[in-house]
Design a protein around this motif. Structure first.
Motif, PDB file in Angstrom:
ATOM      1  N   PRO A  63       0.785  -1.348  -0.079  1.00 39.27           N
ATOM      2  CA  PRO A  63      -0.072   0.047   0.052  1.00 39.27           C
ATOM      3  C   PRO A  63       0.802   1.293   0.232  1.00 39.27           C
ATOM      4  N   ARG A  64       2.018   1.155   0.590  1.00 40.04           N
ATOM      5  CA  ARG A  64       3.018   2.463   0.664  1.00 40.04           C
ATOM      6  C   ARG A  64       3.388   2.952  -0.757  1.00 40.04           C
ATOM      7  N   LEU A  65       3.215   1.984  -1.867  1.00 37.91           N
ATOM      8  CA  LEU A  65       3.757   2.508  -3.255  1.00 37.91           C
ATOM      9  C   LEU A  65       2.498   3.247  -3.719  1.00 37.91           C
ATOM     10  N   LYS A  66       1.990   4.286  -3.489  1.00 43.49           N
ATOM     11  CA  LYS A  66       0.897   4.914  -3.907  1.00 43.49           C
ATOM     12  C   LYS A  66       1.128   5.856  -5.113  1.00 43.49           C
ATOM     13  N   ASP A  67       2.292   6.256  -5.362  1.00 47.16           N
ATOM     14  CA  ASP A  67       2.692   7.196  -6.576  1.00 47.16           C
ATOM     15  C   ASP A  67       4.205   6.969  -6.833  1.00 47.16           C
ATOM     16  N   ALA A  68       4.699   7.558  -7.981  1.00 49.93           N
ATOM     17  CA  ALA A  68       6.002   7.569  -8.183  1.00 49.93           C
ATOM     18  C   ALA A  68       6.988   7.944  -7.268  1.00 49.93           C
ATOM     19  N   GLN A  69       6.571   9.070  -6.582  1.00 45.20           N
ATOM     20  CA  GLN A  69       7.545   9.651  -5.357  1.00 45.20           C
ATOM     21  C   GLN A  69       7.524   8.587  -4.323  1.00 45.20           C
ATOM     22  N   SER A  70       6.476   7.859  -3.735  1.00 42.72           N
ATOM     23  CA  SER A  70       6.853   7.087  -2.926  1.00 42.72           C
ATOM     24  C   SER A  70       7.484   5.647  -3.452  1.00 42.72           C
ATOM     25  N   LEU A  71       7.262   5.460  -4.543  1.00 44.14           N
ATOM     26  CA  LEU A  71       8.216   4.454  -5.270  1.00 44.14           C
ATOM     27  C   LEU A  71       9.665   4.689  -5.267  1.00 44.14           C
ATOM     28  N   LYS A  72      10.174   6.013  -5.571  1.00 38.05           N
ATOM     29  CA  LYS A  72      11.334   6.420  -5.598  1.00 38.05           C
ATOM     30  C   LYS A  72      11.925   6.546  -4.140  1.00 38.05           C
ATOM     31  N   GLU A  73      11.294   6.988  -3.188  1.00 38.62           N
ATOM     32  CA  GLU A  73      11.596   6.879  -1.988  1.00 38.62           C
ATOM     33  C   GLU A  73      11.898   5.628  -1.399  1.00 38.62           C
ATOM     34  N   PHE A  74      11.164   4.659  -1.671  1.00 39.59           N
ATOM     35  CA  PHE A  74      11.121   3.166  -1.227  1.00 39.59           C
ATOM     36  C   PHE A  74      12.491   2.602  -1.985  1.00 39.59           C
ATOM     37  N   GLY A  94       6.857   6.823 -13.745  1.00 40.55           N
ATOM     38  CA  GLY A  94       7.985   6.162 -13.227  1.00 40.55           C
ATOM     39  C   GLY A  94       9.194   7.107 -13.647  1.00 40.55           C
ATOM     40  N   PHE A  95      10.463   6.395 -13.513  1.00 38.85           N
ATOM     41  CA  PHE A  95      11.784   7.152 -13.579  1.00 38.85           C
ATOM     42  C   PHE A  95      12.731   6.280 -14.037  1.00 38.85           C
ATOM     43  N   ALA A  96      13.791   6.829 -14.268  1.00 47.26           N
ATOM     44  CA  ALA A  96      15.005   6.173 -14.955  1.00 47.26           C
ATOM     45  C   ALA A  96      16.228   6.987 -14.700  1.00 47.26           C
ATOM     46  N   SER A  97      17.318   6.016 -14.258  1.00 41.37           N
ATOM     47  CA  SER A  97      18.675   6.351 -14.093  1.00 41.37           C
ATOM     48  C   SER A  97      19.231   5.557 -15.143  1.00 41.37           C
ATOM     49  N   GLU A  98      20.676   5.768 -15.064  1.00 40.35           N
ATOM     50  CA  GLU A  98      21.498   5.088 -16.264  1.00 40.35           C
ATOM     51  C   GLU A  98      21.690   3.568 -16.201  1.00 40.35           C
ATOM     52  N   ARG A  99      21.121   2.792 -15.112  1.00 38.59           N
ATOM     53  CA  ARG A  99      20.997   1.204 -15.503  1.00 38.59           C
ATOM     54  C   ARG A  99      19.881   0.699 -14.884  1.00 38.59           C
ATOM     55  N   GLU A 100      18.654   1.655 -14.775  1.00 33.20           N
ATOM     56  CA  GLU A 100      17.465   0.895 -14.283  1.00 33.20           C
ATOM     57  C   GLU A 100      16.373   1.931 -14.647  1.00 33.20           C
ATOM     58  N   ILE A 101      15.082   1.199 -14.400  1.00 37.63           N
ATOM     59  CA  ILE A 101      13.921   1.888 -14.871  1.00 37.63           C
ATOM     60  C   ILE A 101      12.928   1.430 -14.000  1.00 37.63           C
ATOM     61  N   ALA A 102      12.151   2.070 -13.104  1.00 41.53           N
ATOM     62  CA  ALA A 102      11.049   1.823 -12.057  1.00 41.53           C
ATOM     63  C   ALA A 102       9.723   2.568 -12.574  1.00 41.53           C
ATOM     64  N   ARG A 103       8.720   1.735 -12.462  1.00 45.18           N
ATOM     65  CA  ARG A 103       7.258   2.174 -12.936  1.00 45.18           C
ATOM     66  C   ARG A 103       6.419   1.512 -11.822  1.00 45.18           C
ATOM     67  N   LEU A 104       5.274   2.645 -11.731  1.00 47.65           N
ATOM     68  CA  LEU A 104       4.141   2.362 -10.904  1.00 47.65           C
ATOM     69  C   LEU A 104       3.140   1.781 -11.829  1.00 47.65           C
ATOM     70  N   GLU A 106      -0.069   0.378 -10.904  1.00 47.06           N
ATOM     71  CA  GLU A 106      -0.967   1.124 -10.396  1.00 47.06           C
ATOM     72  C   GLU A 106      -0.764   1.089  -8.851  1.00 47.06           C
ATOM     73  N   PRO A 107      -1.629   2.104  -8.058  1.00 45.30           N
ATOM     74  CA  PRO A 107      -1.105   2.100  -6.641  1.00 45.30           C
ATOM     75  C   PRO A 107      -1.070   0.935  -5.994  1.00 45.30           C
ATOM     76  N   GLY A 108       0.102   0.663  -5.351  1.00 54.80           N
ATOM     77  CA  GLY A 108       0.261  -0.605  -4.766  1.00 54.80           C
ATOM     78  C   GLY A 108       0.825  -1.639  -5.344  1.00 54.80           C
ATOM     79  N   LEU A 109       1.402  -1.279  -6.695  1.00 55.35           N
ATOM     80  CA  LEU A 109       2.069  -2.336  -7.645  1.00 55.35           C
ATOM     81  C   LEU A 109       3.074  -1.583  -8.426  1.00 55.35           C
ATOM     82  N   ALA A 110       4.360  -2.083  -8.305  1.00 54.11           N
ATOM     83  CA  ALA A 110       5.254  -1.627  -9.074  1.00 54.11           C
ATOM     84  C   ALA A 110       6.290  -2.439  -9.573  1.00 54.11           C
ATOM     85  N   VAL A 111       7.212  -2.166 -10.697  1.00 50.89           N
ATOM     86  CA  VAL A 111       8.173  -3.003 -11.126  1.00 50.89           C
ATOM     87  C   VAL A 111       9.406  -2.173 -11.135  1.00 50.89           C
TER      88      VAL A 111
END
Length: 136
Positions: A63-74, A94-104, A106-111
């Protein structure tokens, strides 16, 4: 390479693209700070007894993964990143850095898709991340 079959699923999500020449896959399930993580890691033996990670895909549920910002913080906590870690935007979710990408997804589910040793390159990471979705 477009894939099909049981290996194309990870914790309920479809991996519709994987790069060629990935090594041996292994799956791991863990929990960290209230986030359930299911991870698939592909590794290649580069010389006898020495293995390198080719690619990692991690599905995170909480549940704490509610948006891209909370995903980034985690992920900053999870990967022990400093305050200077400033990934760029990746689409609307989502967001990306040089070797990774993270996407939300839906709220509560990210990769998260990572190439920690730069074995496949950012374009492969991007293609894998863009191809993750709920199976049809």
């Amino acid at each position: 390479m477009t894939i099909s079959g049981t290996e194309s699923r990870l914790d309920g999500l479809a991996l519709t693209y994987l790069p060629e020449d990935l090594g041996i896959p292994s799956d791991f399930v863990s929990e960290w700070e209230g986030v359930d993580c299911t991870q698939r890691v592909w590794e290649t033996e580069i010389e006898p007894g020495t293995w390198r990670v080719d690619l990692q895909v991690q599905v995170m549920r909480a549940p704490r993964l509610k948006d891209a910002q909370s995903l980034k913080e985690f992920l900053a906590e999870y990967h022990e990143r400093g305050d200077d870690w400033e990934p760029g935007a990746f689409g609307d979710d989502g967001f990306a850095s040089e070797r990774e990408i993270a996407r939300l997804i839906e709220p509560g589910l990210a990769v998260e898709v990572r190439d920690p040793f730069e074995r496949k390159g950012f374009e492969a990471v991007k293609a894998v991340a863009e191809g993750i979705r709920y199976p049809e």
